[in-house]
Design an enzyme around this catalytic site. Structure first.
Site, PDB file in Angstrom:
ATOM      1  N   GLY A  96       0.838  -1.212   0.000  1.00 15.82           N
ATOM      2  CA  GLY A  96       0.000   0.000   0.000  1.00 15.82           C
ATOM      3  C   GLY A  96       0.865   1.250   0.000  1.00 15.82           C
ATOM      4  NE  ARG A 119      -2.304  -4.478  -1.307  1.00 16.98           N
ATOM      5  CZ  ARG A 119      -1.894  -3.861  -0.195  1.00 16.98           C
ATOM      6  NH1 ARG A 119      -0.847  -4.308   0.455  1.00 16.98           N
ATOM      7  NH2 ARG A 119      -2.540  -2.807   0.271  1.00 16.98           N
ATOM      8  CG  ASP A 172       5.055  -8.224   7.919  1.00 20.17           C
ATOM      9  OD1 ASP A 172       5.896  -8.036   8.817  1.00 20.17           O
ATOM     10  OD2 ASP A 172       4.617  -9.355   7.611  1.00 20.17           O
ATOM     11  CB  THR A 228       2.744   0.759   6.082  1.00 24.06           C
ATOM     12  OG1 THR A 228       1.382   0.556   6.508  1.00 24.06           O
ATOM     13  CG2 THR A 228       3.638   0.403   7.255  1.00 24.06           C
ATOM     14  CG  ASP A 279      -1.968  -0.071   8.247  1.00 22.76           C
ATOM     15  OD1 ASP A 279      -2.763   0.874   8.118  1.00 22.76           O
ATOM     16  OD2 ASP A 279      -2.083  -1.145   7.636  1.00 22.76           O
ATOM     17  CG  ASP A 323       1.340  -2.625  10.402  1.00 24.82           C
ATOM     18  OD1 ASP A 323       2.232  -1.975   9.817  1.00 24.82           O
ATOM     19  OD2 ASP A 323       0.597  -3.428   9.814  1.00 24.82           O
ATOM     20  NE  ARG A 370      -5.661  -5.635   5.072  1.00 25.52           N
ATOM     21  CZ  ARG A 370      -5.546  -5.489   3.761  1.00 25.52           C
ATOM     22  NH1 ARG A 370      -6.570  -5.713   2.987  1.00 25.52           N
ATOM     23  NH2 ARG A 370      -4.399  -5.131   3.220  1.00 25.52           N
TER      24      ARG A 370
HETATM   25  O1  F6P Z   1      -1.699   0.635   3.709  1.00 29.29           O
HETATM   26  C1  F6P Z   1      -2.257  -0.169   4.698  1.00 29.29           C
HETATM   27  C2  F6P Z   1      -3.716  -0.247   4.486  1.00 29.29           C
HETATM   28  O2  F6P Z   1      -4.129   1.047   4.320  1.00 29.29           O
HETATM   29  C3  F6P Z   1      -4.586  -0.904   5.516  1.00 29.29           C
HETATM   30  O3  F6P Z   1      -4.869  -0.168   6.650  1.00 29.29           O
HETATM   31  C4  F6P Z   1      -5.797  -1.236   4.687  1.00 29.29           C
HETATM   32  O4  F6P Z   1      -6.538  -2.257   5.229  1.00 29.29           O
HETATM   33  C5  F6P Z   1      -5.187  -1.643   3.397  1.00 29.29           C
HETATM   34  O5  F6P Z   1      -3.978  -0.941   3.298  1.00 29.29           O
HETATM   35  C6  F6P Z   1      -6.032  -1.420   2.197  1.00 29.29           C
HETATM   36  O6  F6P Z   1      -5.312  -1.817   1.067  1.00 29.29           O
HETATM   37  P1  F6P Z   1      -5.845  -1.743  -0.408  1.00 29.29           P
HETATM   38  O7  F6P Z   1      -5.500  -0.400  -0.931  1.00 29.29           O
HETATM   39  O8  F6P Z   1      -5.131  -2.811  -1.141  1.00 29.29           O
HETATM   40  O9  F6P Z   1      -7.321  -1.935  -0.350  1.00 29.29           O
END
Ligand code: F6P
Length: 327
Positions: free
Chosen positions: A15, A76, A107, A130, A132, A134, A176
């Site tokens: 992300g 991804r 991660d 990120t 997050d 995390d 998430r």
């Molecule tokens: O970047 C992390 C995050 O924002 C999470 O908090 C979220 O669940 C996820 O990415 C969403 O990812 P995507 O853009 O692939 O839906």
């Protein structure tokens, strides 16, 4: 700085996060400063497999410091999880003579790079990017400060209208698996309750808290819910409360991906700049299979095995403060 590494590639993966561009700029300029050649890999591991590798220089990263997103794009990659995918990727890197890589991501990104290191002994360093926050081994990840400020600004706006209409709002923020944005935007935004994946909270205790507010003549309330809440998302919680009581006039706002964009804050720009320089210097000093982190305002290098699969726990003190201040 003497090092056998001559050609460094940088890429972003997973992300996106505000400040990734500032990190790319820092990697490119630090490598150039040490007279190394630099390459950018487009679309993360996908571009590594598909040979989308471009030459970068100081001028190609001008005017990106203040921009959200990532000029290198991100993806991804399922293909990179396979042995064949990684073999193609390493072939493409070798074709260009790339002998060191810097990845900016989370991660999943680190897990991929760790594999490349294990299988091909490729010198590799990661920068935590990120929203997050995390990742173990760093107090802050790039993008988290900006995303949390974005959430706080949104919460402030919602508060205005919530108060005008005496409404109860459930505001869902990203995360998430992580409650970092939620807990700190909740404290900064004055939420009556914050629901995060890391904390077990019963629906009963949330409902009681909301009822208590009613008793003390609280006119409107904001509940901040992390996307990964085990109690249910904002829509679900709103539905459950409405089922139990008609006292509340309930609305839901899901902030979603707007938290991932926008100009990075000063904090994220400086963090990204420091981490980018630390990543290149670490690589040239022979550090590999590590993630750059910031601990007590110092740059540190954490072995991947201490980062991958580990989590950055929420400080119980934050939870305590949020509770005390919600009465
Ligand atoms: O970047 C992390 C995050 O924002 C999470 O908090 C979220 O669940 C996820 O990415 C969403 O990812 P995507 O853009 O692939 O839906």
């Amino acid at each position: 700085m003497s090092s056998s590494i001559q050609k460094i590639a940088v890429f972003t993966s997973g992300g996106d996060a505000p400040g990734m561009n500032a990190a790319i700029r820092a990697v490119v300029r630090a490598a150039t400063y040490y007279k190394k050649e630099v390459f950018g890999i487009m679309r993360g591991y996908e571009g590594m497999i598909e040979d989308e590798i471009v030459k970068l220089g100081s001028r190609s990263v001008g005017n990106i410091l203040q921009r959200g997103g990532t000029i290198l794009k991100t993806a991804r990659s399922e293909a990179f999880r396979t042995v064949e995918g990684r073999a193609r990727a390493i072939q493409n890197l070798r074709k260009q003579g790339i002998d060191g890589v810097v990845a900016i991501g989370g991660d999943g990104t680190f897990t991929g790079l760790h594999k490349l290191f294990e299988e091909y002994n490729l010198p590799a360093i990661c920068i935590p990017g990120t929203i997050d926050n995390d990742l173990a081994g760093t107090d802050f990840t790039i993008g988290y400060d900006t995303a949390t400020n974005t959430a706080v600004e949104a919460i402030d706006r919602i508060r205005d209208t919530a108060l005008s209409h005496n409404r109860l709002f459930f505001i869902e923020v990203m995360g998430r698996h992580s409650g970092y944005i939620a807990i700190n935007s909740g404290i900064a935004g004055g939420a009556v309750a914050v629901i995060i994946p890391e904390e077990q909270m019963s629906f009963e205790s949330l409902f009681n808290l909301l009822q208590e507010g009613g008793k003390t003549n609280k006119k409107s309330s904001l509940v901040v819910v992390a996307e990964g809440s085990k109690l249910g998302g904002a829509n679900e919680l709103a539905r459950l409360v409405a089922e139990r009581s008609s006292y509340f006039d309930i609305k839901v706002t899901i902030l979603g991906h707007l938290q991932r964009g926008g100009a990075p804050t000063y904090f994220d720009r400086v963090l990204a700049s420091r981490m980018g320089v630390a990543a290149v210097e670490g690589l040239l000093q022979g550090k590999t299979d590590v993630m750059v982190g910031i601990r007590n305002n110092q740059m540190v290098y954490n072995p991947f095995h201490e980062v991958i699969g580990h989590t950055h726990e929420i400080d119980p003190e934050s939870l305590r403060i949020a509770k005390i201040l919600s009465i």
